[in-house]
Design a protein around this motif. Structure first.
Motif, PDB file in Angstrom:
ATOM      1  N   SER A 178     -29.387  23.193 -25.199  1.00 49.25           N
ATOM      2  CA  SER A 178     -30.743  23.635 -25.527  1.00 49.25           C
ATOM      3  C   SER A 178     -31.572  22.536 -26.165  1.00 49.25           C
ATOM      4  CB  SER A 178     -30.693  24.828 -26.486  1.00 49.25           C
ATOM      5  OG  SER A 178     -30.429  24.388 -27.813  1.00 49.25           O
ATOM      6  N   ARG A 179     -32.858  22.811 -26.248  1.00 48.34           N
ATOM      7  CA  ARG A 179     -33.775  21.870 -26.896  1.00 48.34           C
ATOM      8  C   ARG A 179     -33.422  21.669 -28.366  1.00 48.34           C
ATOM      9  NH1 ARG A 179     -37.434  26.573 -26.217  1.00 48.34           N
ATOM     10  NH2 ARG A 179     -38.006  27.399 -28.288  1.00 48.34           N
ATOM     11  N   HIS A 180     -32.816  22.692 -28.992  1.00 49.58           N
ATOM     12  CA  HIS A 180     -32.432  22.573 -30.400  1.00 49.58           C
ATOM     13  C   HIS A 180     -31.315  21.545 -30.571  1.00 49.58           C
ATOM     14  CE1 HIS A 180     -34.919  26.056 -30.844  1.00 49.58           C
ATOM     15  NE2 HIS A 180     -34.125  26.778 -30.073  1.00 49.58           N
ATOM     16  N   VAL A 182     -30.747  18.977 -28.508  1.00 48.07           N
ATOM     17  CA  VAL A 182     -31.325  17.663 -28.230  1.00 48.07           C
ATOM     18  C   VAL A 182     -32.163  17.191 -29.413  1.00 48.07           C
ATOM     19  CG1 VAL A 182     -32.855  16.351 -26.716  1.00 48.07           C
ATOM     20  CG2 VAL A 182     -31.301  18.064 -25.737  1.00 48.07           C
ATOM     21  N   ALA A 183     -32.958  18.099 -29.983  1.00 49.41           N
ATOM     22  CA  ALA A 183     -33.811  17.740 -31.121  1.00 49.41           C
ATOM     23  C   ALA A 183     -32.978  17.351 -32.333  1.00 49.41           C
ATOM     24  CB  ALA A 183     -34.732  18.901 -31.471  1.00 49.41           C
ATOM     25  N   ASN A 200     -31.446  28.274 -23.020  1.00 45.60           N
ATOM     26  CA  ASN A 200     -32.532  27.436 -23.551  1.00 45.60           C
ATOM     27  C   ASN A 200     -33.847  28.185 -23.477  1.00 45.60           C
ATOM     28  OD1 ASN A 200     -33.629  25.042 -24.677  1.00 45.60           O
ATOM     29  ND2 ASN A 200     -34.276  24.334 -22.669  1.00 45.60           N
ATOM     30  N   VAL A 205     -33.555  22.514 -19.737  1.00 45.46           N
ATOM     31  CA  VAL A 205     -33.223  21.609 -20.841  1.00 45.46           C
ATOM     32  C   VAL A 205     -33.584  20.170 -20.493  1.00 45.46           C
ATOM     33  CG1 VAL A 205     -30.831  21.113 -20.130  1.00 45.46           C
ATOM     34  CG2 VAL A 205     -31.435  21.150 -22.575  1.00 45.46           C
ATOM     35  N   ASP A 207     -36.330  19.185 -19.639  1.00 46.86           N
ATOM     36  CA  ASP A 207     -37.656  18.923 -20.208  1.00 46.86           C
ATOM     37  C   ASP A 207     -37.581  18.364 -21.627  1.00 46.86           C
ATOM     38  OD1 ASP A 207     -38.638  19.904 -17.846  1.00 46.86           O
ATOM     39  OD2 ASP A 207     -39.368  21.803 -18.669  1.00 46.86           O
ATOM     40  N   SER A 208     -36.438  18.555 -22.297  1.00 46.96           N
ATOM     41  CA  SER A 208     -36.273  18.024 -23.652  1.00 46.96           C
ATOM     42  C   SER A 208     -35.860  16.558 -23.653  1.00 46.96           C
ATOM     43  CB  SER A 208     -35.229  18.848 -24.414  1.00 46.96           C
ATOM     44  OG  SER A 208     -35.665  20.181 -24.562  1.00 46.96           O
ATOM     45  N   ARG A 209     -35.637  16.008 -22.479  1.00 46.28           N
ATOM     46  CA  ARG A 209     -35.336  14.589 -22.282  1.00 46.28           C
ATOM     47  C   ARG A 209     -34.101  14.111 -23.053  1.00 46.28           C
ATOM     48  NH1 ARG A 209     -41.327  11.680 -21.972  1.00 46.28           N
ATOM     49  NH2 ARG A 209     -42.151  13.020 -20.307  1.00 46.28           N
TER      50      ARG A 209
END
Length: 221
Positions: A178-180, A182-183, A200, A205, A207-209
């Protein structure tokens, strides 16, 4: 070996949506908690989009959907307690490992990487789920969403993991869905790798690069 592992000494995994598909069990517990309040069930498909920020947020989203607005503190506390009770009775009978997970964990452990797990799921549920797959000894450290004051996407849990093993964040890899994830990894200075099959919130996902994306964790080894 996947190129993302070059110069990496420690790999941290997310749990739900990355190693296991736990939504079937989570959905049963969510619906039981809603039923106790006389509210309609959420169903597995909706729960799949709500997972990722811990059990309290999961129940807040379920109540908001069922009741048509954000719940009050007392109602949320009651529903969350009911959820934890129901989920605690059976946190894993419907949960399944994703394809490639066992191969990846076995290969990485055999290759000398330190494996850790950081999830926003309450800590009490981690070991029972890992144990049913015989994976409880694969991880040198596990953190749940209630292990520290902060949880993902805050980088604190990942920084804690790196510090516990005396490693620079640059020698660590965060693997999630998920973006979480990755962040959190990016903020902690970890390298990041994502899988596209998890949870996600209905968003790709990619899109979160993340630094890399693999269809199966087996591609790591």
């Amino acid at each position: 070996m996947h190129p993302i592992l070059t110069d990496i000494r420690l790999v941290t995994f997310d749990l739900d949506g990355t190693l296991v598909d736990s939504v079937p069990d989570l959905a049963v517990a969510v619906d039981a908690a809603l039923d106790a309040l006389g509210l309609p069930p959420a169903g597995e498909a909706r729960v799949r989009d709500w997972v990722g920020n811990g059990s309290l947020k999961l129940m807040e989203r379920a109540l908001a959907h069922a009741a048509g607005g954000l719940p009050g503190e007392a109602l949320l506390a009651r529903a969350h307690a009911d959820f934890l009770e129901h989920y605690g009775r059976d946190p894993g009978s419907r949960t399944r490992l994703y394809p490639g997970v066992r191969e990846a964990l076995d290969g990485l452990r055999g290759g000398g990487w330190v494996l850790t797990l950081v999830t926003n799921k309450p800590f009490a549920f981690i070991r029972p789920i890992l144990a049913q797959f015989g994976l409880e000894d694969h991880f040198a450290l596990c953190l749940g969403g209630d292990s520290l004051p902060q949880k993902k996407p805050d980088p604190a849990p990942l920084l804690h993991v790196a510090a516990q093993f005396g490693l620079s964040p640059s020698a660590c890899l965060m693997v999630g869905d998920s973006r979480h994830d990755v962040a959190a990894g990016r903020a902690a200075g970890f390298r990041t790798l994502a899988v596209p099959y998890g949870y996600n919130h209905g968003e790709p996902v990619r899109d979160s690069r993340p630094d890399a994306l693999v269809d199966s964790l087996a591609e790591l080894v």
